[in-house]
Each structure stands twice: as structure tokens, then as C-alpha cells.
Write a protein that holds these residues in place. Structure first.
Motif, mmCIF file in Angstrom:
data_model
loop_
_atom_site.group_PDB
_atom_site.id
_atom_site.type_symbol
_atom_site.label_atom_id
_atom_site.label_comp_id
_atom_site.label_asym_id
_atom_site.label_seq_id
_atom_site.Cartn_x
_atom_site.Cartn_y
_atom_site.Cartn_z
ATOM 1 N N GLY A 13 0.817 -1.203 0.000
ATOM 2 C CA GLY A 13 0.000 0.000 0.000
ATOM 3 C C GLY A 13 0.847 1.246 0.000
ATOM 4 O O GLY A 13 2.064 1.204 0.185
ATOM 5 N N SER A 14 0.187 2.388 -0.215
ATOM 6 C CA SER A 14 0.851 3.681 -0.193
ATOM 7 C C SER A 14 -0.192 4.752 0.075
ATOM 8 O O SER A 14 -1.243 4.773 -0.566
ATOM 9 N N THR A 15 0.077 5.635 1.023
ATOM 10 C CA THR A 15 -0.865 6.708 1.314
ATOM 11 C C THR A 15 -0.962 7.684 0.148
ATOM 12 O O THR A 15 -2.049 8.063 -0.281
ATOM 13 N N TYR A 16 0.194 8.108 -0.363
ATOM 14 C CA TYR A 16 0.214 9.118 -1.415
ATOM 15 C C TYR A 16 0.266 8.537 -2.825
ATOM 16 O O TYR A 16 -0.069 9.225 -3.793
ATOM 17 N N GLY A 17 0.736 7.317 -2.966
ATOM 18 C CA GLY A 17 0.996 6.760 -4.284
ATOM 19 C C GLY A 17 -0.202 6.838 -5.211
ATOM 20 O O GLY A 17 -1.290 6.385 -4.874
ATOM 21 N N GLY A 18 0.010 7.418 -6.395
ATOM 22 C CA GLY A 18 -1.065 7.508 -7.369
ATOM 23 C C GLY A 18 -2.130 8.524 -7.004
ATOM 24 O O GLY A 18 -3.292 8.378 -7.399
ATOM 25 N N ASN A 19 -1.755 9.570 -6.264
ATOM 26 C CA ASN A 19 -2.755 10.557 -5.857
ATOM 27 C C ASN A 19 -3.242 11.360 -7.065
ATOM 28 O O ASN A 19 -2.629 11.336 -8.136
ATOM 29 N N PRO A 20 -4.371 12.078 -6.915
ATOM 30 C CA PRO A 20 -4.959 12.761 -8.074
ATOM 31 C C PRO A 20 -4.026 13.741 -8.768
ATOM 32 O O PRO A 20 -4.026 13.834 -10.002
ATOM 33 N N LEU A 21 -3.217 14.492 -8.010
ATOM 34 C CA LEU A 21 -2.318 15.462 -8.610
ATOM 35 C C LEU A 21 -1.283 14.772 -9.492
ATOM 36 O O LEU A 21 -1.059 15.155 -10.645
ATOM 37 N N ALA A 22 -0.619 13.761 -8.932
ATOM 38 C CA ALA A 22 0.439 13.063 -9.659
ATOM 39 C C ALA A 22 -0.103 12.407 -10.923
ATOM 40 O O ALA A 22 0.520 12.471 -11.991
ATOM 41 N N CYS A 23 -1.241 11.754 -10.812
ATOM 42 C CA CYS A 23 -1.760 11.014 -11.962
ATOM 43 C C CYS A 23 -2.325 11.935 -13.035
ATOM 44 O O CYS A 23 -2.294 11.598 -14.226
ATOM 45 N N ALA A 24 -2.824 13.104 -12.643
ATOM 46 C CA ALA A 24 -3.247 14.075 -13.657
ATOM 47 C C ALA A 24 -2.059 14.512 -14.494
ATOM 48 O O ALA A 24 -2.145 14.597 -15.731
ATOM 49 N N VAL A 25 -0.931 14.756 -13.830
ATOM 50 C CA VAL A 25 0.273 15.129 -14.557
ATOM 51 C C VAL A 25 0.774 13.948 -15.384
ATOM 52 O O VAL A 25 1.189 14.106 -16.543
ATOM 53 N N GLY A 26 0.758 12.744 -14.805
ATOM 54 C CA GLY A 26 1.206 11.556 -15.519
ATOM 55 C C GLY A 26 0.421 11.326 -16.804
ATOM 56 O O GLY A 26 0.989 10.940 -17.834
ATOM 57 N N CYS A 27 -0.880 11.577 -16.773
ATOM 58 C CA CYS A 27 -1.688 11.432 -17.988
ATOM 59 C C CYS A 27 -1.264 12.448 -19.039
ATOM 60 O O CYS A 27 -1.213 12.135 -20.243
ATOM 61 N N ALA A 28 -0.952 13.661 -18.602
ATOM 62 C CA ALA A 28 -0.503 14.684 -19.546
ATOM 63 C C ALA A 28 0.849 14.329 -20.149
ATOM 64 O O ALA A 28 1.098 14.575 -21.337
ATOM 65 N N VAL A 29 1.733 13.732 -19.346
ATOM 66 C CA VAL A 29 3.019 13.262 -19.874
ATOM 67 C C VAL A 29 2.791 12.193 -20.939
ATOM 68 O O VAL A 29 3.408 12.215 -22.011
ATOM 69 N N MET A 30 1.890 11.253 -20.657
ATOM 70 C CA MET A 30 1.611 10.179 -21.609
ATOM 71 C C MET A 30 1.067 10.707 -22.929
ATOM 72 O O MET A 30 1.308 10.118 -23.989
ATOM 73 N N ASP A 31 0.331 11.806 -22.890
ATOM 74 C CA ASP A 31 -0.170 12.399 -24.132
ATOM 75 C C ASP A 31 0.964 12.652 -25.112
ATOM 76 O O ASP A 31 0.779 12.578 -26.327
ATOM 77 N N HIS A 32 2.143 12.949 -24.586
ATOM 78 C CA HIS A 32 3.294 13.270 -25.428
ATOM 79 C C HIS A 32 4.195 12.057 -25.673
ATOM 80 O O HIS A 32 4.445 11.685 -26.817
ATOM 81 N N VAL A 33 4.688 11.443 -24.597
ATOM 82 C CA VAL A 33 5.754 10.448 -24.760
ATOM 83 C C VAL A 33 5.270 9.142 -25.376
ATOM 84 O O VAL A 33 6.088 8.364 -25.882
ATOM 85 N N ALA A 34 3.977 8.881 -25.345
ATOM 86 C CA ALA A 34 3.465 7.660 -25.976
ATOM 87 C C ALA A 34 3.081 7.877 -27.438
ATOM 88 O O ALA A 34 2.654 6.941 -28.118
ATOM 89 N N ASP A 35 3.281 9.087 -27.935
ATOM 90 C CA ASP A 35 2.949 9.426 -29.318
ATOM 91 C C ASP A 35 4.110 9.020 -30.229
ATOM 92 O O ASP A 35 5.232 9.505 -30.054
ATOM 93 N N PRO A 36 3.882 8.155 -31.225
ATOM 94 C CA PRO A 36 4.973 7.725 -32.109
ATOM 95 C C PRO A 36 5.683 8.889 -32.792
ATOM 96 O O PRO A 36 6.897 8.835 -33.007
ATOM 97 N N ALA A 37 4.966 9.940 -33.126
ATOM 98 C CA ALA A 37 5.592 11.090 -33.774
ATOM 99 C C ALA A 37 6.553 11.794 -32.810
ATOM 100 O O ALA A 37 7.638 12.250 -33.216
ATOM 101 N N PHE A 38 6.177 11.877 -31.550
ATOM 102 C CA PHE A 38 7.055 12.477 -30.544
ATOM 103 C C PHE A 38 8.313 11.640 -30.396
ATOM 104 O O PHE A 38 9.434 12.170 -30.352
ATOM 105 N N LEU A 39 8.161 10.320 -30.330
ATOM 106 C CA LEU A 39 9.320 9.440 -30.171
ATOM 107 C C LEU A 39 10.221 9.475 -31.401
ATOM 108 O O LEU A 39 11.448 9.381 -31.277
ATOM 109 N N ALA A 40 9.627 9.634 -32.572
ATOM 110 C CA ALA A 40 10.445 9.771 -33.786
ATOM 111 C C ALA A 40 11.315 11.019 -33.705
ATOM 112 O O ALA A 40 12.482 11.015 -34.128
ATOM 113 N N GLU A 41 10.773 12.086 -33.156
ATOM 114 C CA GLU A 41 11.542 13.315 -32.979
ATOM 115 C C GLU A 41 12.657 13.130 -31.946
ATOM 116 O O GLU A 41 13.753 13.664 -32.093
ATOM 117 N N VAL A 42 12.375 12.374 -30.887
ATOM 118 C CA VAL A 42 13.423 12.068 -29.898
ATOM 119 C C VAL A 42 14.582 11.360 -30.589
ATOM 120 O O VAL A 42 15.751 11.710 -30.387
#
Length: 391
Positions: free
Chosen positions: A270-299
Motif C-alpha cells: 500500500g501507499s498513502t500518497y501513491g497515485g494521488n490525483p495530482l500526480a496522476c493528472a500530470v502523468g496522464c498529460a506526460v503520456m499524451d506526449h511520450v506515448a505518441d509515435p511522432a514524438f518518439l520519432a523526434e526524440v
């Protein structure tokens, strides 16, 4: 008198007060080109507008509830990670160290519930870094991290990097898993060849072992794929993730197959803070970019450009640099002079880098670094090298 902040860090005499993309602004107004990205954390650079917007929106709605309740953004991020990877399930943590703790627990619980409780030994490798908790330092095993912190958690067998005979000889009835970084970060930007990772997967399958990958530093697009192991065309059973997944907001995760995670039922972790709403909202926004094949092609395109320019830097300064290492935007310069001297010369030239083991200078820029910023980085690294040559 001991300072108010426990003096465990050897900090540079710099105080950054603002970040903009690949740039850090010091309190005195100087602008530093950031090739450290918070040690491979700021995957999308500083103050990326999409991350700022996601965090601001979530902060205005709900900060924290704990894992006593369902967290919609946590479910969304888990679903997206499962859809994009080998994994069937995800547990969210606050850091890579916490992810390491769960990965170890998960592997041992797997064999306990499978009726093989004696299979507690995990094979690890020289040069590894898995965090600074008691379990993580025991896993890495280096004297630098373990001295003075005994007794160490048992159950780890440390092997030389790249010694296939030692690896095969180490496997016995007590071994349950192999834990390795596809690219060592702290260890000096040492990339595991694809063929070796394929061999580890085959070895685990042949011996009924679990393969645990630590992609805390090399994951989340850093090597030009969402995760580094994808280059080898193999999958792990358990994987540790952190750093770039939150783009600068504290977030980590353990990804696992259903088989490897099946023993981790309610109450086992378990974890008190792990996966809290703030962190996961940001994590979803990160995924919008880094999981995009076009973004990875640019990397990958920018990584090739940076590496080409770094090869030229090494050729121009053979008394300072020996070789370029790494893959994607996880690169290293093996130095002939102390790497800490190069870091300091970089500060004098207004560029921030990160030292690593084996006298390596780590270059871990934002994945959004521009071609112009790559050119500027080489200008400043060249100035730092020249200053060392004429000192």
C-alpha cells in the motif's frame, strides 16, 4: 552546528528560481542550458504548458483522498500504461525507490505463493543503482552505498557486468529473479546490448525466473522508445518506472504481468500518497506526449543529431573526452579528466550536466530540446572543454 537541512547532498553553489523548457534561471538572472533535466525527470522540460494546465486543473478540484477510494485519474493512467506496454496491472508509487521495494516484494511473494518459498535470491549487477532504501542498496551492493548501513537485507547475489559465465554459474535452486537496468544511469551510461537482454529473457524462461527491469531512468521515451526494452523486442515480468513518468511531479510505478502480480492481493502492499490525483493528472498529460509515435520519432532524430555533434566534440578535445556512450537522449561522455572538473567548467559556461560512475558525464536533456538548443549545448560544452585545456 548541523544545518537545518540534513547535509547529505554535495550541492553546487546554484539556486535556480525559474525554468523554461530546456533552460534554468539562477537567482542572479543567469540562464543555464539544462542537460540534466532533474536527472532525467523533466521529460518535457520545465513548466511545460500542458503539465501546468493539468496540475492546475486538478489542484482546483481535488488534491488527495488516499487509496481508500477510487481515484479516476489513477485508473486512467493505469489503463493507458497497460494499453501501451506488456503490463496487465500497475501499482503507483511516489518514487523509483518505492517501486524497487514493491518489485522485490512482488517477486518473492510470487514464489512463496507458488510453493517455492526458497527462491528468494535476486541476481543483480555491478554498477547498478536501484535507489537508496535498505532493499535498494542491498540490491546494488556497492560499498559506496552500503558502508555503515548493515546488516543488509539478504537475498541478493551481485554479478560482474557483462560476465555471462558468472551469470549462468549463479543460477541455482534459490534464485527467483534477475534485476537489471537496460541502460545503467548512475553506473556510467552503460547500455545492455539488445542481444544480452534477449539472452536474459531466454535464461529466465528456461529456469522459471522472473525478469525485473529497472527503467526508472531509461524509460518514458528517454531512449526513443516508450521503454528501453522495446528495442530488444522482449518484455519483462515486472518493471520499475519513475522519474520521467511525472515530468517533474513525484510519481513512480510498478508494471507487471498478471502472472507475476497474482500473489499481491488486498493488504499485501500500500501507499498513502501513491497515485494521488495530482500526480496522476500530470502523468496522464506526460503520456499524451511520450506515448505518441511522432514524438518518439523526434526524440530519435534529435538524439542522432546530438550524438553526431558529441562525437565531433570528443574528436576536437581528445585530452578531455574519450568516447560517447548511451542511446537516445540518455548519453554520456567518458572523460579523461575528472568528470567533476567538467561539470564545474560547464557551470562556468552556463550549462548543467550530471556526473556518473566510471568518470562519465551524463547528458540527459529534456526530450523536447530543440535543434537550436542542441547547437548551443555543443557551443557551451566546447567552451568548457577549452577552458580545461588552457587552465
Amino acid at each position: 552546528m548541523i544545518p537545518s537541512i540534513l547535509p547529505t547532498y554535495n550541492r553546487a553553489p546554484l539556486s535556480f528560481v525559474k525554468g523554461e523548457g530546456s533552460w534554468l534561471i539562477e537567482a542572479d538572472g543567469r540562464r543555464f542550458l539544462d542537460l540534466g533535466a532533474g536527472i532525467a525527470v523533466n521529460a518535457l522540460g520545465h513548466a511545460h504548458p500542458d503539465l501546468v494546465a493539468a496540475l492546475t486543473e486538478q489542484a482546483g478540484a481535488l488534491w488527495h483522498t488516499s487509496n481508500l477510494y477510487h481515484i479516476p485519474k489513477q485508473q486512467e493512467l493505469a489503463d493507458r500504461l497497460v494499453a501501451a506496454t506488456f503490463a496487465d496491472t500497475v501499482f503507483f508509487t511516489n518514487s523509483g525507490t518505492e517501486a524497487c521495494e514493491l518489485a522485490i516484494k512482488m517477486a518473492r511473494k510470487y514464489f512463496h505463493d507458488a510453493g517455492q518459498p526458497e527462491r528468494t535470491t535476486i541476481l543483480t549487477f555491478e554498477g547498478a543503482f536501484h535507489g537508496r532504501s535498505s532493499a535498494a542498496i542491498a540490491a546494488a551492493g556497492s560499498e559506496k552505498m552500503t558502508k555503515g548501513f548493515g546488516p543488509l537485507l539478504p537475498g541478493f547475489r551481485h554479478l560482474p557486468w557483462g560476465d555471462h559465465d558468472a551469470l549462468h554459474a549463479a543460477i541455482d535452486e534459490s534464485v527467483g529473479a534477475i534485476l537489471i537496468e537496460p541502460v545503467q544511469g548512475e553506473g556510467g551510461i552503460r547500455a545492455l546490448p539488445d542481444q544480452c537482454l534477449k539472452g536474459l529473457r531466454a535464461l529466465c524462461d528456461e529456469n522459471g525466473l522472473l525478469l525485473i527491469l529497472d527503467e526508472v531512468q531509461c524509460g518514458m521515451g528517454r531512449t526513443g522508445r516508450l521503454f528501453a526494452h522495446e528495442w530488444a523486442g522482449v518484455t519483462p515480468d515486472i518493471m520499475m518506472v519513475a522519474k520521467g513518468i511525472g515530468g517533474g511531479f513525484p510519481l513512480g510505478a510498478v508494471l507487471a504481468t498478471e502472472r507475476a502480480a497474482a500473489a499481491m492481493g488486498a493488504g499485501t502492499h500500500g501507499s498513502t500518497y501513491g497515485g494521488n490525483p495530482l500526480a496522476c493528472a500530470v502523468g496522464c498529460a506526460v503520456m499524451d506526449h511520450v506515448a505518441d509515435p511522432a514524438f518518439l520519432a523526434e526524440v530519435n532524430r534529435k538524439a542522432a543529431l546530438l550524438r553526431q555533434r558529441l562525437e565531433g566534440l570528443v574528436a576536437a578535445h581528445p585530452a578531455i573526452f574519450e568516447e560517447v556512450r548511451g542511446t537516445g537522449l540518455m548519453l554520456g561522455l567518458k572523460c579523461r579528466v575528472p568528470n567533476t572538473d567538467v561539470v564545474q567548467a560547464g557551470y562556468d559556461s552556463l550549462i548543467a550536466t550530471v556526473p556518473a560512475a566510471d568518470n562519465v558525464l551524463r547528458l540527459l536533456p529534456s526530450l523536447t530540446i530543440t535543434d537550436e538548443e542542441v547547437a548551443e549545448a555543443l557551443t557551451r560544452l566546447d567552451a568548457a572543454a577549452t577552458a580545461l585545456e588552457t587552465a
